[in-house]
Write an enzyme that holds these catalytic residues in place. Structure first.
Site, PDB file in Angstrom:
ATOM      1  N   SER A 113       0.867  -1.188   0.000  1.00 45.42           N
ATOM      2  CA  SER A 113       0.000   0.000   0.000  1.00 45.42           C
ATOM      3  C   SER A 113       0.900   1.234   0.000  1.00 45.42           C
ATOM      4  O   SER A 113       2.061   1.147   0.441  1.00 45.42           O
ATOM      5  CB  SER A 113      -0.865   0.003   1.274  1.00 45.42           C
ATOM      6  OG  SER A 113      -1.355   1.304   1.545  1.00 45.42           O
ATOM      7  N   TYR A 140      -2.031  -1.117  10.404  1.00 43.59           N
ATOM      8  CA  TYR A 140      -2.031  -1.313   8.948  1.00 43.59           C
ATOM      9  C   TYR A 140      -0.732  -0.789   8.339  1.00 43.59           C
ATOM     10  O   TYR A 140      -0.054  -1.481   7.558  1.00 43.59           O
ATOM     11  CB  TYR A 140      -3.249  -0.590   8.346  1.00 43.59           C
ATOM     12  CG  TYR A 140      -3.408  -0.760   6.863  1.00 43.59           C
ATOM     13  CD1 TYR A 140      -4.006  -1.898   6.332  1.00 43.59           C
ATOM     14  CD2 TYR A 140      -2.970   0.225   5.971  1.00 43.59           C
ATOM     15  CE1 TYR A 140      -4.167  -2.056   4.956  1.00 43.59           C
ATOM     16  CE2 TYR A 140      -3.125   0.079   4.605  1.00 43.59           C
ATOM     17  CZ  TYR A 140      -3.728  -1.061   4.098  1.00 43.59           C
ATOM     18  OH  TYR A 140      -3.887  -1.209   2.737  1.00 43.59           O
TER      19      TYR A 140
END
Ligand code: NAD
Length: 261
Positions: A145, A158
């Site tokens: 990401s 995350y």
């Protein structure tokens, strides 16, 4: 389309929706043999299998939790039993949840690390081990990401997991380059998938995200699937240990656009 992907065996985790589904369908168009891992989805993979077969590929699906070692081993054995080998492993399954860091429980932290980082390690290890044993110059692609480099308050677990995925990719790429196994990372920006559905259904929240994207629009899953197809193909044969940011420019400091700063 990449001719060399025809009949290649591709394993994709979290393949019943979002980016996993788009990649499964793209590899179907490439006439690859696709093994879909799904988690809690109820039968969504059946339509995807039909789409892949209609495009000239082959497909099979198996349920499993990527954070469980036994499930990951089962997934890779299933791929070998069904299609005879493993050429491409795509670690895509991932989760996120918003929590201010001072309220983040150990349980929540652990769950995200287990799925997003440990899950990708387990499947990478199993795939590499198989490829080494069988002399396969295979390919591993991890779905990271932009938050492997952009800090993300309220999503510390995350961001930490994705930062870990990027360094895991680079380390494994270095370790197995002499064996011809290429290991790369895709880091998407904001893409229109179920993970973002709630946010993008709110026009104000959606616009706030768009304001962070120099290209001015939310990405489409097919644009990420195209990156995966290229990385898996021989067209990228000299590329390993790379993180491909597919983010409409999000990692290029959009606040400085138009000469600001
Ligand atoms: P999604 O929520 O639409 O799909 C995620 C998939 O992972 C689902 O099919 C889900 O069932 C599966 N999954 C979750 N936990 C699992 C587990 N324990 N075992 C097996 N499968 C599991 O999300 P998406 O947008 O398609 O995201 C796919 C990947 O891309 C994730 O790793 C995510 O972090 C990453 N990513 C997405 C975006 C985006 O904007 N959509 C941006 C950057 C990175």
């Amino acid at each position: 389309m990449y001719k060399d992907l025809e009949k290649k065996v591709v394993v994709i985790t979290g393949a019943a929706k979002g980016l996993g589904k788009a990649m499964a369908e793209r590899f179907g168009k490439e006439k690859a043999h696709v093994v879909l891992n799904y988690h809690t989805e109820n039968g969504d993979h059946k339509e995807i299998i039909k789409t892949i077969e209609a495009a000239g590929g082959k497909a099979a699906a198996i349920q499993g939790d990527v954070s469980k070692e036994a499930d990951v081993k089962k997934l890779l054995s299933f791929a070998v039993d069904t299609f005879g080998t493993i050429d491409i492993m795509i670690n895509n399954a991932g989760i996120e949840n918003e929590v201010p860091s001072e309220k983040l429980t150990l349980e929540d932290w652990q769950k995200v690390i287990d799925v997003n980082l440990t899950g990708m390690f387990l499947a990478s290890r199993e795939a590499i081990s198989y490829m080494l044993d069988h002399g396969i110059k295979g390919n591993i692609i991890n779905m990271s990401s932009v938050h492997d480099r952009i800090p993300w308050p309220h999503f510390v677990h995350y961001a930490a997991s994705k930062g870990g995925v990027k360094m895991m990719t680079e380390t494994l790429a270095l370790e197995y380059a002499p064996k011809g196994i290429r290991i790369n990372n895709i880091s998407p920006g904001a893409i229109d998938t179920p993970i973002n559905a709630e946010k993008f259904n709110d026009p104000k929240a959606k616009q706030e995200v768009i304001n962070l994207i120099p290209m001015g629009y939310i990405g489409k899953p097919e644009q990420i699937a195209a990156c995966a197809a290229w990385l898996a193909s021989a067209e990228s044969s000299y590329v390993t240990g790379m993180t491909l940011y597919a983010d409409g420019g999000m990692t290029k400091y959009p606040g400085f656009q138009a000469g600001k700063g």
